[in-house]
Enzyme design. Structure first.
Site, PDB file in Angstrom:
ATOM      1  N   ARG A 193       0.832  -1.214   0.000  1.00 39.28           N
ATOM      2  CA  ARG A 193       0.000   0.000   0.000  1.00 39.28           C
ATOM      3  C   ARG A 193       0.869   1.268   0.000  1.00 39.28           C
ATOM      4  NH1 ARG A 193      -5.169  -1.339   2.406  1.00 39.28           N
ATOM      5  NH2 ARG A 193      -5.867  -3.112   1.178  1.00 39.28           N
ATOM      6  N   ASP A 199     -16.256   8.522   8.336  1.00 39.31           N
ATOM      7  CA  ASP A 199     -15.112   7.652   8.061  1.00 39.31           C
ATOM      8  C   ASP A 199     -13.844   8.467   8.249  1.00 39.31           C
ATOM      9  OD1 ASP A 199     -14.930   4.740   6.475  1.00 39.31           O
ATOM     10  OD2 ASP A 199     -13.112   5.943   6.301  1.00 39.31           O
TER      11      ASP A 199
HETATM   12  C1  LIG Z   1     -13.968  -2.551   5.482  1.00 37.66           C
HETATM   13  S1  LIG Z   1     -14.648  -0.941   5.526  1.00 37.66           S
HETATM   14  C2  LIG Z   1     -16.260  -1.275   6.185  1.00 37.66           C
HETATM   15  C3  LIG Z   1     -17.337  -0.405   5.590  1.00 37.66           C
HETATM   16  C4  LIG Z   1     -18.745  -0.713   6.100  1.00 37.66           C
HETATM   17  N1  LIG Z   1     -18.865  -0.405   7.499  1.00 37.66           N
HETATM   18  C5  LIG Z   1     -19.108  -2.152   5.836  1.00 37.66           C
HETATM   19  O1  LIG Z   1     -19.103  -2.970   6.750  1.00 37.66           O
HETATM   20  O2  LIG Z   1     -19.399  -2.467   4.681  1.00 37.66           O
HETATM   21  C6  LIG Z   1     -13.805  -0.246   6.930  1.00 37.66           C
HETATM   22  C7  LIG Z   1     -13.838   1.270   6.976  1.00 37.66           C
HETATM   23  O3  LIG Z   1     -13.376   1.697   8.256  1.00 37.66           O
HETATM   24  C8  LIG Z   1     -12.680   2.897   8.068  1.00 37.66           C
HETATM   25  N2  LIG Z   1     -11.810   3.145   9.235  1.00 37.66           N
HETATM   26  C9  LIG Z   1     -10.652   2.549   9.567  1.00 37.66           C
HETATM   27  N3  LIG Z   1     -10.152   3.089  10.680  1.00 37.66           N
HETATM   28  C10 LIG Z   1     -11.017   4.054  11.074  1.00 37.66           C
HETATM   29  C11 LIG Z   1     -11.038   4.975  12.150  1.00 37.66           C
HETATM   30  N4  LIG Z   1     -10.057   5.018  13.040  1.00 37.66           N
HETATM   31  N5  LIG Z   1     -12.076   5.830  12.246  1.00 37.66           N
HETATM   32  C12 LIG Z   1     -13.063   5.806  11.321  1.00 37.66           C
HETATM   33  N6  LIG Z   1     -13.094   4.962  10.269  1.00 37.66           N
HETATM   34  C13 LIG Z   1     -12.085   4.088  10.150  1.00 37.66           C
HETATM   35  C14 LIG Z   1     -11.896   2.658   6.781  1.00 37.66           C
HETATM   36  O4  LIG Z   1     -11.497   3.870   6.174  1.00 37.66           O
HETATM   37  C15 LIG Z   1     -12.915   1.883   5.941  1.00 37.66           C
HETATM   38  O5  LIG Z   1     -13.649   2.745   5.113  1.00 37.66           O
END
Ligand SMILES: C[S@@+](CC[C@H](N)C(=O)[O-])C[C@H]1O[C@@H](n2cnc3c(N)ncnc32)[C@H](O)[C@@H]1O
Length: 310
Positions: free
Chosen positions: A33, A139
């Site tokens: 990445r 997010d």
């Molecule tokens: C795998 S996606 C899940 C999206 C959705 N909740 C789902 O289950 O389909 C995980 C998301 O968590 C976000 N994320 C990771 N760390 C985070 C943080 N510290 N605060 C807020 N969002 C975060 C990432 O940017 C990503 O968009």
């Protein structure tokens, strides 16, 4: 190839500045990445990239965050949870007096989760009787939020939207194979940037339902417990917390929820399981005042800081 030392330096920086925990098993993934960012910047070593992030934290930290987050999501993901909302939660909500029904999709990625629940609510909640709907998506990734705000998807991305909802709330984009959210749908959804690791959550009021699905995996056990506790504090009595299907609260170490000791004596466990990875907040639970770092939530190695402290 990333050396152990570079991996350690970069993961420590990521943990201290944005709260994301990257275990040794993700070494190859992290290297891949970040190597894309390094190519773009013309940097040839991970040590140089580490120095670059340190020298330009405001800009590069957020680009690095975009690079390391996995934004995989889809409409009506884990449909059994949406079935529960449709058959149990919404009927209970609309039995009472007209009010605003509020949902928070925390870690919403590119917005499909927020738009899924918004479509379901719009189709089931009688706004003509005075109910209102509000969906907030947050997010940490600015790039993901940009796509969420665009609210446009190629047709294969909307396959999981039930036909009736697709016809009602998604419209074809002229001269393209894409679909976009209708005005009615857009009007009930808004997005804002938010790092769930921060101890201060700039969201107002309480939510009937909070999604935090497939996000806890980014945190170590202590931070996970703090995040869950802060989200529970934002729920209405009987409000629902939805986790990812493989992230049941068992993933949080025993006693690590950080809620028990501060809960009312008669509500030792403020959450009870009511459906597939769905937890309801005990209506007798009285949340304490907003959490501060010293009350737990993150390890002392890297205490979360309020946005104005960074
Ligand atoms: C795998 S996606 C899940 C999206 C959705 N909740 C789902 O289950 O389909 C995980 C998301 O968590 C976000 N994320 C990771 N760390 C985070 C943080 N510290 N605060 C807020 N969002 C975060 C990432 O940017 C990503 O968009």
């Amino acid at each position: 190839m990333i050396s152990d030392n570079d991996f350690h330096q970069l993961t420590s920086l990521i943990r201290e500045r944005i709260g994301i925990h990257i275990p040794p098993g993700k070494k190859t993934l992290l290297a891949a990445r970040l190597s894309e960012r390094m190519r773009t910047l013309g940097l040839s070593s991970y040590a140089d990239y580490h120095r670059h992030v340190l020298s330009d934290p405001a800009g590069e930290l957020s680009r690095m965050t975009d690079a390391i987050c996995t934004n995989e999501t889809r409409f009506f993901r884990d449909s059994e949870q949406f079935s529960y909302i449709e058959s149990a939660a919404i009927p209970a909500w609309i039995k009472g007096a007209p009010r605003r029904i509020r949902v928070w999709s925390a870690g919403c990625s590119t917005g499909e989760e927020a738009f899924s629940i918004a479509m379901l609510l719009l189709s089931k909640v009688p706004v003509e009787r005075g109910f209102a709907i509000e969906v907030l998506g947050t997010d940490i990734s600015g790039a993901a939020l940009e796509k969420a705000r665009a609210a446009r998807w190629p047709s294969h991305r909307v396959q999981d939207v039930p036909d009736a909802l697709r016809q009602r709330y998604l419209t074809s984009v002229p001269d393209s194979t894409e679909l976009e959210a209708s005005r009615e749908l857009r009007n009930v959804v808004r997005f804002q940037k938010q790092n769930l690791w921060d101890w201060y959550y700039p969201v107002t009021g309480r939510f009937d339902l909070v999604f935090c699905r497939n996000v806890l995996i980014y945190f170590d056990a202590d931070t996970r417990a703090g995040v869950v506790r802060r989200l529970v504090e934002r729920l209405t009595p009987n409000g629902l917390l939805l986790l990812g299907m493989s992230e049941s609260l068992l993933a949080v170490p025993a006693g690590g929820l950080g809620l028990e000791e501060r809960a009312q004596p008669h509500t030792a466990t403020p959450l009870r399981a009511v459906g597939p990875a769905i937890y309801a907040r005990d209506k007798r639970y009285v949340p304490p005042r907003p959490s501060r770092p010293s009350l737990g939530g993150s390890s002392s190695a890297a205490k979360p800081r309020a946005p104005w402290e960074r």
